[in-house]
Write a protein that holds these residues in place. Structure first.
Motif, mmCIF file in Angstrom:
data_model
loop_
_atom_site.group_PDB
_atom_site.id
_atom_site.type_symbol
_atom_site.label_atom_id
_atom_site.label_comp_id
_atom_site.label_asym_id
_atom_site.label_seq_id
_atom_site.Cartn_x
_atom_site.Cartn_y
_atom_site.Cartn_z
ATOM 1 N N VAL A 1 2.372 -9.939 -0.890
ATOM 2 C CA VAL A 1 3.194 -10.612 -2.169
ATOM 3 C C VAL A 1 4.357 -10.951 -1.606
ATOM 4 N N ASP A 2 4.722 -12.396 -2.166
ATOM 5 C CA ASP A 2 6.179 -12.855 -2.148
ATOM 6 C C ASP A 2 6.827 -12.636 -3.498
ATOM 7 N N ASN B 1 1.805 6.898 -6.942
ATOM 8 C CA ASN B 1 0.817 7.818 -7.397
ATOM 9 C C ASN B 1 1.135 9.204 -6.904
ATOM 10 N N THR B 2 1.723 9.353 -5.851
ATOM 11 C CA THR B 2 1.931 10.730 -5.231
ATOM 12 C C THR B 2 3.134 11.382 -6.147
ATOM 13 N N GLU B 3 4.195 10.726 -6.359
ATOM 14 C CA GLU B 3 5.394 11.153 -7.238
ATOM 15 C C GLU B 3 4.824 11.625 -8.685
ATOM 16 N N ALA C 1 0.917 -1.331 -0.104
ATOM 17 C CA ALA C 1 0.024 -0.066 -0.075
ATOM 18 C C ALA C 1 0.909 1.298 -0.064
ATOM 19 N N ARG C 2 1.798 1.104 0.693
ATOM 20 C CA ARG C 2 2.818 2.457 0.716
ATOM 21 C C ARG C 2 3.871 2.648 -0.451
ATOM 22 N N SER D 1 -1.112 -1.501 -7.539
ATOM 23 C CA SER D 1 -0.158 -2.116 -6.558
ATOM 24 C C SER D 1 1.017 -3.006 -7.478
ATOM 25 N N PHE D 2 0.500 -3.514 -8.490
ATOM 26 C CA PHE D 2 1.417 -4.436 -9.259
ATOM 27 C C PHE D 2 2.469 -3.514 -10.084
#
Length: 459
Positions: free
Chosen positions: A427-428, A259-261, A252-253, A269-270
């Protein structure tokens, strides 16, 4: 000298569908997506379970149940019991490959029972994946074209001291990762209900292959012999293989940062995770020059992108590679969000019309993927998917402890994504790199700051 544990094979047999009706005996034609994978390796993925509880009837073993349920599952996944056949014709000249199903003259599915004196901790605790894991998978080094003489599916069930590992080598011409995990889940579903002799599965496969309008079902390849398109690639250097865990909070981070950048809200996420891997692996390859080209590739599932869409239960290959290209300097000097935007644009532009255009182009000039020609050591390839229902494969023994893969389809820069065992979007990552690059990745602050502690590793 330290001796390494070995896998000892106890038995080997052929499993065939419990029954095959006369109308089911047929030839399964192959699509461009299927045929393009003839030179790639089998899909090799397996699940590690804690030691199952023995059945109530001492005369029926866990291995017996697995064999019986596999035979029942194959009734609905008939192509896996067949074999590849090449049809040649001189006048007019033609060369085509298909799957033939004739249970009297077909190898069926190979089933091996093995044992190894190792524990779950021996497999999961080391930082790098231990070599014995590769011994859990049959048909090592086989390419998909070998399905002319080898089974299209081989299963090895390895009993370890405190668990059991179920590994499949699944011919990639027969199906993609979606098809593989649909089969694996169907087998588990039948196995856990086998005492009631139920053969119903929740998501029956759709075996009818999809072809572009005006093409197929027979596709003639521009070859006269398979040596013209088969390349038995093995990595030129020894690769380190390691798993990195990313919690749902870490994912999530990464998504929020990308998205912020980029001043947007559309990066997934992917795409964010792939951008991180692209940047950090590129940085770990310290011998690359800033003007050198690099790419991040991944396989896109076309089922939902076609119009009209194909069912999620379509059994076959319905994926094709997509991705982004840049120079090493661009990837490293721009922000993290910039790389994520490139990947987002590649995914969002993958429309129905683009899929059809690529198939038209393939029909004009058929391409068989070869690792040596089509993947370079300055790029990365993101494979598999955390969306696959791996931990839902319950054979009646509960949730698997871990997912692991064999040696197939691995090269410098191959990264596979698996769902984290705890779910929730975790995710791994399975990363394959030469030792020098892996060591650099392990000390990369941008990468390691995003990695979460794993429940398995004690180091």
């Amino acid at each position: 000298m330290v001796s390494h544990p070995e896998v000892r094979h106890i038995s080997r047999c052929s499993i065939k569908p419990e029954f095959v009706s006369e109308e089911s005996k047929q030839r399964f034609h192959l699509t461009p997506w299927d045929l393009s994978l003839l030179s790639a390796h089998y899909i090799q993925t397996g699940l590690l379970f804690s030691k199952p509880i023995a059945t109530n009837d001492p005369s029926i073993t866990i291995i017996d149940n697995l064999k019986d349920s596999l035979s029942r599952t194959l009734v609905q996944f008939l192509p896996l019991a067949g074999h590849l056949v090449t049809h040649k014709q001189e006048d007019p000249p033609s060369y085509s490959i298909s799957i033939s199903l004739d249970c009297k003259n077909t190898p069926g599915v190979e089933f091996m029972h093995a044992v190894a004196d190792v524990t779950t901790s021996d497999i999961l605790s080391p930082i790098d994946v231990p070599p014995i894991v590769q011994s859990f998978f049959p048909l090592d080094k086989a390419v998909n074209h070998d399905g002319h003489t080898l089974p299209l599916l081989a299963v090895q069930v390895t009993e370890i001291l405190d668990g059991i590992f179920i590994a499949c080598s699944f011919n990639h011409v027969v199906g993609d990762g979606v098809s593989y995990w649909n089969f694996f889940n169907a087998w588990a579903e039948i196995c856990r209900t086998i005492n009631g002799k139920q053969d119903h599965i929740s998501c029956p496969p759709i075996l009818q292959r999809w072809f572009l309008d005006g093409h197929g079902p027979i596709i003639n390849l521009p070859f006269s012999h398979h040596d013209e398109f088969i390349d038995r690639y093995r990595p030129p250097v020894v690769l380190r293989e390691r798993y990195f865990h990313f919690s749902s909070q870490s994912i999530a981070r990464l998504k929020a940062k990308a998205n912020t950048e980029d001043n947007t809200s559309t990066i997934s996420s992917f795409q964010a995770l792939s951008a991180l891997v692209w940047r950090c692996v590129t940085r770990s390859r310290r011998r690359l020059s800033s003007h050198q080209k690099t790419s991040c590739r991944f396989a896109i599932n076309n089922r939902s992108r076609l119009n009209p869409p194909l069912s999620p239960d379509y059994f076959g290959n319905c994926v094709q590679p997509a991705g982004a290209d840049a120079t090493v300097g661009e990837v490293l000097n721009h922000g993290f969000g910039w790389a994520a935007r490139l990947l987002h644009d590649a995914v969002s532009g993958h429309s129905d019309s683009k899929v059809r255009e690529s198939l038209e182009a393939w029909m004009r000039s058929p391409l068989i993927y070869q690792f040596r020609k089509h993947f370079d050591p300055s790029s990365i390839m993101m494979g598999c998917s955390p969306r696959f229902n791996m931990y839902g494969c319950d054979f009646g023994w509960g949730k698997a402890e871990a997912v692991r893969s064999g040696s197939a389809n691995k090269f410098d820069g191959k990264v596979s994504l698996y769902p984290g065992r705890e779910g929730g979007g975790s995710v791994d990552l399975e990363v394959n790199l030469p030792a020098e690059s892996m060591t650099a990745l392990e000390s990369d602050p941008e990468f390691m700051d995003a990695v979460s502690p794993s429940q398995h590793q004690t180091h």
